[in-house]
Design a protein around this motif. Sequence first.
Motif, PDB file in Angstrom:
ATOM      1  N   PRO A 437       0.721  -1.214   0.044  1.00 36.57           N
ATOM      2  CA  PRO A 437       0.164  -0.284   0.180  1.00 36.57           C
ATOM      3  C   PRO A 437       0.548   1.273   0.949  1.00 36.57           C
ATOM      4  CG  PRO A 437      -0.676  -1.653   1.411  1.00 36.57           C
ATOM      5  CD  PRO A 437       0.421  -2.136   0.886  1.00 36.57           C
ATOM      6  N   LYS A 438       1.567   1.079   1.007  1.00 37.58           N
ATOM      7  CA  LYS A 438       2.785   2.290   0.876  1.00 37.58           C
ATOM      8  C   LYS A 438       3.864   2.762  -0.403  1.00 37.58           C
ATOM      9  CE  LYS A 438       1.005   3.549   4.841  1.00 37.58           C
ATOM     10  NZ  LYS A 438       0.494   4.377   4.459  1.00 37.58           N
ATOM     11  N   ILE A 439       3.725   1.342  -1.579  1.00 40.57           N
ATOM     12  CA  ILE A 439       4.486   1.521  -2.907  1.00 40.57           C
ATOM     13  C   ILE A 439       3.372   1.910  -3.930  1.00 40.57           C
ATOM     14  CG2 ILE A 439       6.147   0.481  -4.597  1.00 40.57           C
ATOM     15  CD1 ILE A 439       6.426  -1.522  -2.043  1.00 40.57           C
ATOM     16  N   THR A 440       2.202   1.356  -3.424  1.00 39.87           N
ATOM     17  CA  THR A 440       1.433   1.851  -5.325  1.00 39.87           C
ATOM     18  C   THR A 440       0.461   2.519  -4.255  1.00 39.87           C
ATOM     19  OG1 THR A 440       0.190  -0.618  -4.782  1.00 39.87           O
ATOM     20  CG2 THR A 440       2.822  -0.210  -6.767  1.00 39.87           C
ATOM     21  N   GLY A 441      -0.034   2.097  -3.404  1.00 41.88           N
ATOM     22  CA  GLY A 441      -2.026   2.551  -3.016  1.00 41.88           C
ATOM     23  C   GLY A 441      -2.446   1.131  -2.855  1.00 41.88           C
ATOM     24  N   LEU A 442      -2.383   0.592  -2.730  1.00 41.06           N
ATOM     25  CA  LEU A 442      -3.235  -0.543  -3.226  1.00 41.06           C
ATOM     26  C   LEU A 442      -2.874  -1.879  -2.337  1.00 41.06           C
ATOM     27  CD1 LEU A 442      -2.723  -1.540  -7.669  1.00 41.06           C
ATOM     28  CD2 LEU A 442      -4.821   0.416  -6.255  1.00 41.06           C
ATOM     29  N   VAL A 443      -3.329  -3.017  -2.063  1.00 38.70           N
ATOM     30  CA  VAL A 443      -3.480  -4.220  -1.277  1.00 38.70           C
ATOM     31  C   VAL A 443      -3.476  -5.390  -2.499  1.00 38.70           C
ATOM     32  CG1 VAL A 443      -4.234  -5.878   0.778  1.00 38.70           C
ATOM     33  CG2 VAL A 443      -4.296  -3.167   0.581  1.00 38.70           C
ATOM     34  N   LEU A 444      -2.293  -5.775  -2.317  1.00 40.24           N
ATOM     35  CA  LEU A 444      -2.885  -7.538  -3.307  1.00 40.24           C
ATOM     36  C   LEU A 444      -3.651  -8.608  -2.755  1.00 40.24           C
ATOM     37  CD1 LEU A 444       1.482  -8.053  -3.604  1.00 40.24           C
ATOM     38  CD2 LEU A 444      -0.237  -7.033  -5.341  1.00 40.24           C
ATOM     39  N   ASP A 445      -3.960  -9.044  -3.897  1.00 44.51           N
ATOM     40  CA  ASP A 445      -4.605 -10.157  -3.081  1.00 44.51           C
ATOM     41  C   ASP A 445      -4.723 -10.696  -1.829  1.00 44.51           C
ATOM     42  OD1 ASP A 445      -7.813 -10.825  -3.999  1.00 44.51           O
ATOM     43  OD2 ASP A 445      -6.552 -12.795  -4.072  1.00 44.51           O
ATOM     44  N   ASP A 446      -5.402 -11.391  -1.021  1.00 44.23           N
ATOM     45  CA  ASP A 446      -5.150 -12.437   0.168  1.00 44.23           C
ATOM     46  C   ASP A 446      -4.626 -13.468  -0.058  1.00 44.23           C
ATOM     47  OD1 ASP A 446      -4.068 -12.478   2.706  1.00 44.23           O
ATOM     48  OD2 ASP A 446      -6.037 -12.971   3.520  1.00 44.23           O
ATOM     49  N   LYS A 447      -6.184 -14.315  -1.234  1.00 42.62           N
ATOM     50  CA  LYS A 447      -6.474 -15.687  -1.232  1.00 42.62           C
ATOM     51  C   LYS A 447      -5.145 -15.615  -2.259  1.00 42.62           C
ATOM     52  CE  LYS A 447      -9.642 -18.325  -2.733  1.00 42.62           C
ATOM     53  NZ  LYS A 447     -11.188 -19.012  -3.890  1.00 42.62           N
ATOM     54  N   LEU A 448      -5.152 -15.506  -3.103  1.00 48.25           N
ATOM     55  CA  LEU A 448      -3.252 -15.524  -4.234  1.00 48.25           C
ATOM     56  C   LEU A 448      -2.614 -15.271  -3.300  1.00 48.25           C
ATOM     57  CD1 LEU A 448      -5.100 -13.365  -7.680  1.00 48.25           C
ATOM     58  CD2 LEU A 448      -4.711 -15.591  -7.199  1.00 48.25           C
ATOM     59  N   GLY A 449      -2.741 -14.207  -2.861  1.00 50.71           N
ATOM     60  CA  GLY A 449      -0.718 -14.538  -1.794  1.00 50.71           C
ATOM     61  C   GLY A 449      -1.265 -15.464  -0.756  1.00 50.71           C
ATOM     62  N   LYS A 450      -2.196 -16.664  -0.307  1.00 46.37           N
ATOM     63  CA  LYS A 450      -1.779 -17.518   0.062  1.00 46.37           C
ATOM     64  C   LYS A 450      -2.023 -18.556   0.310  1.00 46.37           C
ATOM     65  CE  LYS A 450      -5.084 -15.968   3.966  1.00 46.37           C
ATOM     66  NZ  LYS A 450      -6.190 -15.689   4.558  1.00 46.37           N
ATOM     67  N   TRP A 451      -1.659 -18.565  -1.754  1.00 47.05           N
ATOM     68  CA  TRP A 451      -1.935 -19.956  -2.199  1.00 47.05           C
ATOM     69  C   TRP A 451      -0.102 -19.867  -2.770  1.00 47.05           C
ATOM     70  CZ3 TRP A 451      -3.553 -24.209  -4.363  1.00 47.05           C
ATOM     71  CH2 TRP A 451      -4.852 -24.370  -4.785  1.00 47.05           C
ATOM     72  N   HIS A 452       0.250 -18.608  -2.701  1.00 47.79           N
ATOM     73  CA  HIS A 452       2.003 -17.878  -3.943  1.00 47.79           C
ATOM     74  C   HIS A 452       2.651 -18.423  -1.739  1.00 47.79           C
ATOM     75  CE1 HIS A 452       5.135 -14.962  -3.341  1.00 47.79           C
ATOM     76  NE2 HIS A 452       5.964 -16.189  -3.719  1.00 47.79           N
ATOM     77  N   PHE A 453       1.926 -18.695  -0.459  1.00 49.22           N
ATOM     78  CA  PHE A 453       2.921 -18.583   0.513  1.00 49.22           C
ATOM     79  C   PHE A 453       2.701 -19.967   0.590  1.00 49.22           C
ATOM     80  CE2 PHE A 453       2.094 -19.997   5.131  1.00 49.22           C
ATOM     81  CZ  PHE A 453       3.410 -19.998   5.290  1.00 49.22           C
TER      82      PHE A 453
END
Length: 640
Positions: A437-453
Amino acid sequence: MNLSIFGKSLFIPSDVIAAWVFTIIMGGIVLISIFKYKKLPVIWEFMRTTNHRKIGTLYILFGFIFFLRAGIDALFIRSQLAVPNNDFWVFQFQKYNEVFTTHGTMMIFFAATPMLLGLMNIAVPLQIGARDLAFPFLNAVGFWLFFTGGMLFNIAFFLNSAPAIGWTGYAPLSTSLFTPGVGSDFYVFSLQISGLGTIFTALNLIVTIVRLRAPGMKFTRMPLFTWATLITAFLILVAFTVLAIGLYLLMFDRMFGTKFFHGPDGDPVYWQHLFWIFGHPEVYILALPAFGIFSDIISTFSKKRVFGYPAMVLSIVLIGFLSFMVWVHHMFTVGLGPVTNTIFAITTMAIAVPTGIKIFNWLFTMRGGVIRFTTPMLFSLGFIPSFVMGGVTGVMLSVSAADFQFHDSHFVVAHFHYVIIASTILGIFAGIYYYYPKITGLVLDDKLGKWHFWLFLIGFHLTFFPMHISGLNGMPRRVYTFRVGEGLEITNLLSTIGAFTMGISMLFFFYNLYRTHRKGEKVGNDPWGGRTLEWTVGSPSPEHTFSPMPLVEEMDPFWYAKLRRERMKIAKKHRASPISRNSILPFLMTITLGLMSFCMIYKWYVPAIIFGAGVFSFFIIRAFHDERAKHYGKEQTDDE
């Protein structure tokens, strides 16, 4: 194909020509996209910027590009080692040597370190209430030096001159006697250039943290990421200077016939001492910032102040101090003697104590907290058991007698990756998701983030845990094949499957970026319920923040201001702080230095002198364009 430049004939093989064609096609696609979507003004702005957030974004962007190159090298390595007696088309033994050299060098110097510097650039000034780093122009110079060094290192492949000496560059292999081409020279010059930029950034961070903290922001109130950054900057200042000395001596050995590291008056062990005096602090240069990121994330998503803050700070300081007292554990088999080995075995075991303290502090921070399992929190939680496993094998390797068995086996490879990936790479991903958010003003999708993790974590353990077993079964490192019947088939195949699983996880990250920027909505100042000052400013953070400056009266000031339902208090007096102004000089200065180094590699001394004069000219021009004095004077008048 034979290519002649300044009278030098260069043979370019077919695989390198194919890489040229692919790069030209991809570059054309990028240029068409730029013109289609009218992004040229944005590129020009970032080429000239000295703003800390934009510089940090550039660090992360290009560090991530180099990370992908190093990751592809890793997949090549694992493809070659998937089955015994493999003859993967791109691999003869020399190609394998080149690939594991570029993999290690890119990951350490051009991926992990710059991405962490990028997160420091973005977050640290905001965490301490500063408008920018102390020297914005120097910050831009530091980034472009890293960029120039990284490009110089990568261009070696396109000239069929990739180094093949390992990321450690051990002498006498790295001397002209055993590697007479220019591949090792690309290694030497690119690391010198990028390392100089890293030193500049470290100096900048030290001055910023010491001198530009907001009123009331005592050292005992600083966020732990800022503390980790401060200690890391001091480590960089010493460690990268020692590396620069070693590279300088190696350059003279290769180019001017001195014999520091070979011959009757030289000794290759000198290189090992110089390299590992840098090399082991480098492990903590990579790990400590990640520790700071994890600390802030765990505190935020547990809704609790960090447990044992003084002990956490003390452990960071102790780790930094002890990191310079353990380098010989990389050299137990060199023959320094039992007394030396014993002393460094004890110091190596001792460094596990402050590291262990931090593990318990993180666990007790979560105990009794209201935990939210967001993507940044998952990366932080996945780090703890993974890093502990790397710590346990580290203690095993610290026993010098046992190290004779483990040395130069895949057991060491597994330990190293458990420490670096578990701390640094997981920390970088946690920081990117957290600070996006501090870089772009957006929040990355949490569900896709969990798949990534989950795919990344599973692939990580599937890759490197079997390497402990294959190492104990006799699999040496730095070899490009193995034979049938050695008991290594299953473990190597599992490691290859795990590596490709990590690669697949990155597809989810890319899709997450695409989807977020295609459909994402802007978020406010504080999407995570943060505790520190960076969450009081807009998302993305504006170029001129903290005017007027906040007054800090306690740790986690923003969190407690929200609990009391009051605004952050404003300082009555402002502190002098820098202002960032765009300038193309850092880009021109560093690119010219890179061209000079390229000419030196091929011994084109006349153009090298011309480019060197160009660098000096840019320094003279800069001397007449210092934006800080006028601004400082004006701000002081306003305060009065």
